[in-house]
Motif scaffolding. Structure first.
Motif, PDB file in Angstrom:
ATOM      1  N   THR A  93       5.186   9.310   5.760  1.00  0.00           N
ATOM      2  CA  THR A  93       6.552   9.260   5.259  1.00  0.00           C
ATOM      3  C   THR A  93       6.589   8.853   3.792  1.00  0.00           C
ATOM      4  OG1 THR A  93       7.403   8.679   7.464  1.00  0.00           O
ATOM      5  CG2 THR A  93       8.825   8.211   5.586  1.00  0.00           C
ATOM      6  N   SER A  94       5.737   7.905   3.397  1.00  0.00           N
ATOM      7  CA  SER A  94       5.705   7.470   2.004  1.00  0.00           C
ATOM      8  C   SER A  94       5.271   8.612   1.086  1.00  0.00           C
ATOM      9  CB  SER A  94       4.786   6.259   1.837  1.00  0.00           C
ATOM     10  OG  SER A  94       3.429   6.596   2.073  1.00  0.00           O
ATOM     11  N   ARG A  95       4.415   9.489   1.591  1.00  0.00           N
ATOM     12  CA  ARG A  95       4.008  10.652   0.787  1.00  0.00           C
ATOM     13  C   ARG A  95       5.204  11.554   0.514  1.00  0.00           C
ATOM     14  NH1 ARG A  95       0.049  15.081   3.262  1.00  0.00           N
ATOM     15  NH2 ARG A  95       2.026  15.949   3.945  1.00  0.00           N
ATOM     16  N   PHE A  96       6.027  11.777   1.532  1.00  0.00           N
ATOM     17  CA  PHE A  96       7.192  12.625   1.336  1.00  0.00           C
ATOM     18  C   PHE A  96       8.200  11.980   0.389  1.00  0.00           C
ATOM     19  CE2 PHE A  96       5.879  14.604   5.461  1.00  0.00           C
ATOM     20  CZ  PHE A  96       5.681  15.876   4.954  1.00  0.00           C
ATOM     21  N   ILE A  97       8.329  10.659   0.442  1.00  0.00           N
ATOM     22  CA  ILE A  97       9.215   9.972  -0.500  1.00  0.00           C
ATOM     23  C   ILE A  97       8.717  10.175  -1.927  1.00  0.00           C
ATOM     24  CG2 ILE A  97      10.026   7.705  -1.262  1.00  0.00           C
ATOM     25  CD1 ILE A  97      10.050   6.855   1.674  1.00  0.00           C
ATOM     26  N   GLY A  98       7.392  10.078  -2.118  1.00  0.00           N
ATOM     27  CA  GLY A  98       6.817  10.339  -3.432  1.00  0.00           C
ATOM     28  C   GLY A  98       7.083  11.764  -3.897  1.00  0.00           C
ATOM     29  N   ASN A  99       6.966  12.725  -2.987  1.00  0.00           N
ATOM     30  CA  ASN A  99       7.257  14.123  -3.316  1.00  0.00           C
ATOM     31  C   ASN A  99       8.716  14.304  -3.723  1.00  0.00           C
ATOM     32  OD1 ASN A  99       4.641  14.956  -2.779  1.00  0.00           O
ATOM     33  ND2 ASN A  99       5.069  15.483  -0.659  1.00  0.00           N
ATOM     34  N   ILE A 100       9.618  13.648  -2.996  1.00  0.00           N
ATOM     35  CA  ILE A 100      11.043  13.749  -3.297  1.00  0.00           C
ATOM     36  C   ILE A 100      11.342  13.180  -4.675  1.00  0.00           C
ATOM     37  CG2 ILE A 100      13.319  12.862  -2.647  1.00  0.00           C
ATOM     38  CD1 ILE A 100      12.341  13.003   0.297  1.00  0.00           C
ATOM     39  N   LEU A 101      10.770  12.019  -4.993  1.00  0.00           N
ATOM     40  CA  LEU A 101      10.995  11.402  -6.299  1.00  0.00           C
ATOM     41  C   LEU A 101      10.425  12.265  -7.423  1.00  0.00           C
ATOM     42  CD1 LEU A 101      10.251   7.666  -5.437  1.00  0.00           C
ATOM     43  CD2 LEU A 101      12.477   8.719  -5.877  1.00  0.00           C
ATOM     44  N   ALA A 102       9.260  12.887  -7.166  1.00  0.00           N
ATOM     45  CA  ALA A 102       8.661  13.764  -8.177  1.00  0.00           C
ATOM     46  C   ALA A 102       9.542  14.979  -8.441  1.00  0.00           C
ATOM     47  CB  ALA A 102       7.266  14.202  -7.730  1.00  0.00           C
ATOM     48  N   VAL A 112       1.006   2.941 -15.084  1.00  0.00           N
ATOM     49  CA  VAL A 112       0.821   1.522 -15.406  1.00  0.00           C
ATOM     50  C   VAL A 112       1.260   0.649 -14.235  1.00  0.00           C
ATOM     51  CG1 VAL A 112       1.564  -0.346 -16.922  1.00  0.00           C
ATOM     52  CG2 VAL A 112       1.016   1.893 -17.892  1.00  0.00           C
ATOM     53  N   ILE A 113       2.383   1.004 -13.609  1.00  0.00           N
ATOM     54  CA  ILE A 113       2.844   0.261 -12.426  1.00  0.00           C
ATOM     55  C   ILE A 113       1.821   0.381 -11.298  1.00  0.00           C
ATOM     56  CG2 ILE A 113       4.620   0.104 -10.649  1.00  0.00           C
ATOM     57  CD1 ILE A 113       6.619   1.143 -12.719  1.00  0.00           C
ATOM     58  N   VAL A 142       0.837  -1.204   0.000  1.00  0.00           N
ATOM     59  CA  VAL A 142       0.000   0.000   0.000  1.00  0.00           C
ATOM     60  C   VAL A 142       0.870   1.252   0.000  1.00  0.00           C
ATOM     61  CG1 VAL A 142      -1.701   1.336   1.295  1.00  0.00           C
ATOM     62  CG2 VAL A 142      -1.943  -1.144   1.119  1.00  0.00           C
ATOM     63  N   TYR A 143       1.926   1.235   0.821  1.00  0.00           N
ATOM     64  CA  TYR A 143       2.831   2.384   0.858  1.00  0.00           C
ATOM     65  C   TYR A 143       3.469   2.629  -0.511  1.00  0.00           C
ATOM     66  CZ  TYR A 143       2.585   2.082   5.969  1.00  0.00           C
ATOM     67  OH  TYR A 143       2.162   2.053   7.264  1.00  0.00           O
ATOM     68  N   ILE A 144       3.869   1.558  -1.162  1.00  0.00           N
ATOM     69  CA  ILE A 144       4.496   1.693  -2.483  1.00  0.00           C
ATOM     70  C   ILE A 144       3.515   2.297  -3.480  1.00  0.00           C
ATOM     71  CG2 ILE A 144       5.436   0.399  -4.446  1.00  0.00           C
ATOM     72  CD1 ILE A 144       6.590  -1.585  -2.375  1.00  0.00           C
ATOM     73  N   GLN A 145       2.249   1.848  -3.434  1.00  0.00           N
ATOM     74  CA  GLN A 145       1.241   2.409  -4.340  1.00  0.00           C
ATOM     75  C   GLN A 145       1.007   3.891  -4.051  1.00  0.00           C
ATOM     76  OE1 GLN A 145       0.520   0.422  -6.844  1.00  0.00           O
ATOM     77  NE2 GLN A 145       1.769  -1.016  -5.665  1.00  0.00           N
ATOM     78  N   TYR A 146       1.039   4.241  -2.761  1.00  0.00           N
ATOM     79  CA  TYR A 146       0.827   5.653  -2.401  1.00  0.00           C
ATOM     80  C   TYR A 146       2.001   6.508  -2.879  1.00  0.00           C
ATOM     81  CZ  TYR A 146      -0.741   9.677   0.306  1.00  0.00           C
ATOM     82  OH  TYR A 146      -1.183  10.919   0.679  1.00  0.00           O
ATOM     83  N   ILE A 147       3.207   5.958  -2.833  1.00  0.00           N
ATOM     84  CA  ILE A 147       4.363   6.679  -3.361  1.00  0.00           C
ATOM     85  C   ILE A 147       4.155   6.972  -4.848  1.00  0.00           C
ATOM     86  CG2 ILE A 147       6.805   6.439  -3.977  1.00  0.00           C
ATOM     87  CD1 ILE A 147       7.187   4.915  -1.337  1.00  0.00           C
TER      88      ILE A 147
END
Length: 464
Positions: free
Chosen positions: A399-408, A437-438, A269-274
């Motif tokens: 935390t996963s949200r912030f990781i997604g923000n960093i990657l973006a 797609v992922i 779930v965390y990975i999908q949220y990222i």
């Protein structure tokens, strides 16, 4: 030191809730407001897109570092003290940031601002859980909506302000919010009382390793445009493994990697949220720069167009909540990700000659999808989590949200390193299509997994 759990100490519950609400909106508001200001900041300090990436990413790195740490500090030293201290730090940074004469000073002030806003959410939620007993879940849900709304309207507010007084003004808008929150907090949040709460063991080494690995990963991603940096890749992987093996031996780790290993459903779930966050925040970063640099729109008009992405995300949230209550999370999540894939694919149709109404429509589709995925993934998360694990799971979700923000932000720096134009926007879109797609594959897989908890918890979460 901790808050005394005594509801009778509260003079007025509504003013207490208002104090917390005004405080916690500062983090998402300052996260999204700066996106429209990036072109002006870039021109004033003669920055590259990679430099701008660090202005964004450093904020999220600091937030990811300090959110769990300050949550523990508020439990020990007192939540009201930490809440007011957070407001003080935001005040200092909001005053000094517009006076920045160079990029390092602006980065420093943004870091202080990140620490301050990171203090407000955990301390504020702790206060609510300590003093609000009646309809506590609805109050937490209301605060979540406030945070989401402030993030949604950040680009529009920023565009209107920049049109009048330049990028510096976006920091001054914090002061009315800070003053209202501080006054209400002083008078209506009860004083912290001494308690018997145990002393927490601070995982300082874990925090340092985590911040280093995140920073090195960002550096590696930024250098991809000039070739594969083998040294940075090896260093990033080494720090990642070091962090994992160090944290799994800690009694009170900075990030509970053992919890993630033992709960693969939750980790998925965390990975999908990222992935979902990457898409949404990539739009918040890329589109304002594109509209101002390629289409030559004013900050004001840019902010109004960005409103489509945000408003439709807000609109879909309560609709999805009601939908989940009626039919569960599987169908809404599937429909949400399909809508998102369609929206991202339609980004390929946008170029310098596209009518503004079409850009508005495409962003609306992506925003609508984001609202569905946001509430749907939270609901799915709590379906896998026991009551005792809720705190840990919630912290890691943030935390996963912030990781997604960093990657973006890293993707933004890479894709627009040679300039903001149609070609680079298309390359960014290609990246987001792959991510979509992922995300679709992951949603199809995770929704087939067996749910540990009953539907009662799903309904409870949906009612937040």
């Amino acid at each position: 030191m901790s808050v005394q759990k005594n509801v009778s100490l509260v003079k007025n519950h509504y003013f207490l809730i208002a104090a917390i609400a005004f405080g916690i909106i500062l983090n998402p508001l300052n996260t999204s407001m700066i996106t429209v200001a990036l072109p002006e900041i870039k021109n004033e300090f003669s920055l590259t897109s990679n430099d701008i990436t660090w202005l964004i990413a450093s904020y999220f790195i600091v937030c990811a570092m300090f959110l769990p740490l300050i949550g523990k500090l508020s439990d020990y030293y007192g939540r009201k003290k930490i809440f007011l201290f957070g407001l003080l730090l935001v005040s200092i940074s909001s005053f000094a940031a517009p006076l920045s004469q160079n990029m390092p000073m602006l980065l420093g002030m943004r870091a202080i601002q990140a620490i301050g806003t990171s203090a407000l959410y955990p301390a504020g939620m702790g206060i609510v859980r300590s003093y609000i007993e009646k309809n506590q879940n609805k109050v937490i849900g209301l605060l979540t909506v406030c945070a989401t709304t402030s993030a949604a309207f950040g680009p529009t507010i920023s565009g209107l302000l920049i049109q009048q007084g330049g990028w510096h003004v976006i920091f001054y808008i914090n002061f009315p919010i800070i003053i209202i929150s501080a006054v209400l907090a002083v008078f209506f949040i009860p004083q912290d009382k001494k308690g018997t709460t145990k002393t927490f063991k601070w995982d300082g080494i874990g925090i340092i390793i985590f911040s280093c690995l995140i920073s090195l990963w960002i550096y590696f991603l930024q250098t991809l445009q000039s070739g594969l940096n083998v040294g940075a890749l090896i260093g990033s992987l080494a720090l990642t493994f070091l962090f994992y093996f160090f944290e799994k031996r800690k009694e009170e780790p900075f990030i509970d990697v053992v919890f993630l290993r033992k709960n693969p459903n939750i980790s998925l779930v965390y990975i999908q949220y990222i992935f979902a966050t990457i898409i949404f925040f990539a739009m918040l970063l890329s589109v304002p720069s594109y509209l101002q640099s390629e289409l030559m729109l004013s900050p004001k008009l840019t902010g109004l167009i960005m409103l489509s992405l945000s408003v439709f995300s807000i609109i879909s949230t309560p609709l999805t909540t009601h939908w989940i209550e009626k039919s569960g999370y599987k169908i809404p999540l599937f429909i949400g990700v399909i809508i998102g894939v369609v929206g991202v694919v339609l980004l390929m149709t946008i170029n310098h000659s596209s009518p503004l109404y079409w850009i508005f429509i495409v962003l609306s589709i992506i925003g609508f999808s984001n609202g569905i995925l946001n509430i749907g993934l939270q609901t799915l998360l709590y379906s896998f989590v026991s009551t005792a694990e809720t705190g840990t799971a919630s912290g890691l979700f943030l935390t996963s949200r912030f990781i997604g923000n960093i990657l973006a932000s890293s993707a933004f720096g890479i894709m627009f390193a040679t300039g903001v134009n149609d070609t680079n926007l298309n390359w960014m879109t290609v990246i987001l299509i792959v991510v979509s797609v992922i995300l679709l594959s992951g949603i199809l897989f995770i929704t087939k997994r067996k749910v540990v908890k009953g539907t009662s918890e799903i309904e409870e979460t949906a009612n937040f």
